[in-house]
Design an enzyme around this catalytic site. Structure first.
Site, short mmCIF file in Angstrom:
data_model
loop_
_atom_site.label_atom_id
_atom_site.label_comp_id
_atom_site.label_asym_id
_atom_site.label_seq_id
_atom_site.Cartn_x
_atom_site.Cartn_y
_atom_site.Cartn_z
N LYS A 82 -12.25 40.00 38.45
CA LYS A 82 -11.98 39.28 37.20
C LYS A 82 -11.12 40.11 36.25
O LYS A 82 -10.95 41.32 36.43
CB LYS A 82 -13.30 38.93 36.50
CG LYS A 82 -14.16 37.96 37.27
CD LYS A 82 -13.45 36.67 37.62
CE LYS A 82 -13.50 35.66 36.51
NZ LYS A 82 -12.98 34.35 36.95
N HIS A 139 -5.58 35.70 34.63
CA HIS A 139 -5.67 34.50 33.78
C HIS A 139 -5.29 34.80 32.34
O HIS A 139 -6.06 34.56 31.40
CB HIS A 139 -7.09 33.89 33.86
CG HIS A 139 -7.41 33.34 35.22
ND1 HIS A 139 -6.76 32.24 35.73
CD2 HIS A 139 -8.27 33.75 36.18
CE1 HIS A 139 -7.22 31.98 36.95
NE2 HIS A 139 -8.13 32.89 37.24
#
Ligand SMILES: NC(=O)c1ccc[n+]([C@@H]2O[C@H](COP(=O)([O-])OP(=O)(O)OC[C@H]3O[C@@H](n4cnc5c(N)ncnc54)[C@H](O)[C@@H]3O)[C@@H](O)[C@H]2O)c1
Length: 370
Positions: free
Chosen positions: A75, A96
Site C-alpha cells: 500500500k 493511488h
C-alpha cells in the site's frame, strides 16, 4: 541492489510486497534483500521462511527503509513512513496518488522515485498489476454470496447449486470483465444458473465461447437488468468504466422489486458501486439490508485472503521488480515502456499526466527530467 521489504502498517493491511521465492531469485541474481521482522506474518509467511530463502531479517522499519536502494511494498506509504524518504530512493508499490496531495508533496520534496503498480500499463492497454486483485475479488464474490444466502447469515436460505429435484440459485453478474468472469467460473462450478450482463457485445461473444453454453449472456440495458433482478438470488456488481465512477446500473426501485433475502455483492464499490443503494462497508461490518435485500459492499475484499492475495500480487509484480533491481529505474524504463507508465514521481517532478490532472499540478515527461 539492496531491496527492502517493510511490514505494512496501513490499517487491516496484511499482505506483504515480496514472498520467500522472490527473495531467493533476487539473491541468485546478486542482490541483497532486507525483510522487516514479522513482515509476512499476516500472510502466514514466517521470518524463518524468509531467512531460509536468503533474506536478512531486520528488526526496525527505519533500518529497512534507510539501508535499501529500492523499497517494495503493497500500500501507499503512511505518514509514519514519510520521514524515511530520501533522494533517489525507488519506491515500488500501489501509490493511488490522485486523492493524496500530501503524500505527493512529500515524494516530490524528498525526490523519491515512485513507481505505482496501478499505472503500469501493457501495450495492449491492460493493467497487469490490478488484474490479480480483480481475480481474487471475483472468485470471492460468489464464495461470500453463497455464505450470505444461508439463513443464519441473513439470506433466503438457498444453496447455490440446488440438489436433484430442487432448482439451483439464479446468479446475475453485471459486467463480464476480470471480476465477472472469475465470479462466473465459481458460480458455474457450484452448479448455479448464471447470467452475465455486459454492454460490450464483443465481450459477450468471448464469454459465450469461453463458457460454451454454461451461462446466459445478455446485452446491458435498464429493462434487462430490472427483469433479471426480479428472479435473482445473488447479484454481483462488476462493471468498470476505466478512470470513472461506476455507472449506477441498479436503481433503488429495482432493489425493491427483488426477492426478500436475496444478496447483492457490489465489487465495484471501490469505484463508487453500481447499485444506487450501495455504500462502502468493511470486513468488520460487511453487510446491511435495504428493502430486505442483503448488501455486501467491502471495498478491499482481497484483504480477507492475504495469503492468496500476496502470492497473486507478487506473481504479477515480481518480473517488474527484477527488472528494476537488475537495470536500475532508468535502464528498466528504457527497456520497458510499460514501466515508464508506472513512474508517478521522479527527481522532484510529477511524471504521470493522470496524477497531475487530478491534483491540478504541472507534470513533465520522464525523459525530460532524467
Ligand atoms: N471491492 C474490491 O475489493 C475490488 C477488488 C478488485 C477489483 N474491484 C473492482 O471491480 C470492478 C471491476 O473490475 P474488473 O477488473 O473486472 O474490470 P474490467 O474492466 O475487466 O471489466 C469491467 C466490465 O464492465 C463492463 N461494463 C462497463 N459498463 C457497463 C454497463 N453499463 N453495463 C454492463 N457492463 C458494463 C465492461 O464492458 C467490462 O467488460 C472495478 O471497479 C474494480 O476496481 C474491486
Amino acid at each position: 541492489m539492496i531491496i527492502g521489504v517493510p511490514k505494512e502498517i496501513k490499517d487491516h493491511e496484511t499482505r506483504v510486497g515480496l514472498v520467500p521465492s522472490g527473495v531467493t531469485a533476487l539473491r541468485e541474481a546478486g542482490h541483497e534483500v532486507l525483510v522487516e521482522s514479522h513482515a509476512g506474518d499476516g500472510s502466514s509467511l514466517t521470518d524463518r521462511e524468509y531467512l531460509q530463502a536468503g533474506a536478512h531479517i531486520i528488526e526496525s522499519a527505519h533500518d529497512v527503509w534507510t539501508r535499501a536502494d529500492l523499497v517494495v511494498k503493497v500500500k501507499e506509504p503512511q505518514p509514519a513512513e514519510y520521514d524515511f524518504f530520501r533522494p533517489g530512493l525507488i519506491l515500488f508499490t500501489y501509490l493511488h496518488l490522485a486523492p493524496l496531495p500530501d503524500l505527493t508533496d512529500r515524494l516530490l520534496q524528498t525526490k523519491v522515485n515512485g513507481v505505482a503498480y496501478e499505472t503500469i500499463r501493457e501495450t495492449d492497454g491492460s493493467l497487469p498489476l490490478l488484474t490479480p486483485m480483480s481475480e481474487v475479488a471475483g472468485r470471492m464474490s460468489v464464495q461470500v454470496g453463497a455464505q450470505y444466502l444461508e439463513r443464519p447469515s441473513g439470506g433466503r436460505g438457498i444453496l447455490l447449486g440446488g440438489v436433484p429435484g430442487v432448482a439451483p440459485a439464479n446468479v446475475v453478474i453485471l459486467g463480464g470483465g476480470i471480476v465477472g468472469t472469475n465470479a462466473a467460473k465459481m458460480a458455474i462450478g457450484l452448479g448455479a444458473h448464471v447470467t452475465i450482463i455486459d454492454r460490450s457485445l464483443n465481450r459477450l461473444r468471448e464469454l459465450d465461447d469461453i463458457f460454451n453454453g454454461q451461462l446466459v449472456t445478455l446485452a446491458s440495458n435498464a429493462w434487462t437488468i430490472g427483469e433479471n433482478l426480479k428472479t435473482a438470488d445473488l447479484v454481483v456488481g462488476a462493471v468498470l468504466i476505466p478512470g470513472a465512477s461506476a455507472p449506477k446500473l441498479v436503481k433503488r426501485e429495482m432493489i425493491a422489486n427483488m426477492k426478500r433475502g436475496a444478496v447483492v455483492v457490489d465489487v465495484a464499490i471501490d469505484q463508487g458501486g453500481c447499485f444506487e443503494t450501495s455504500h462502502a462497508t468493511t470486513h468488520t461490518e460487511p453487510i446491511y439490508f435495504v428493502d430486505g435485500v442483503l448488501h455486501y459492499c467491502v471495498s478491499n475484499m482481497p484483504a480477507a485472503v492475504p495469503h492468496t492475495s500476496t502470492f497473486a500480487l507478487t506473481n504479477a509484480t515480481f518480473p517488474y521488480l527484477m527488472e528494476l533491481a537488475t537495470y536500475g529505474l532508468e535502464g528498466a524504463c528504457e527497456r520497458h515502456a510499460s514501466l515508464r507508465d508506472g513512474v508517478n514521481t521522479y527527481n522532484g517532478y510529477v511524471t504521470h499526466s493522470g496524477v497531475a490532472a487530478s491534483q491540478g499540478r504541472q507534470w513533465r515527461h520522464l525523459a525530460g527530467v532524467q
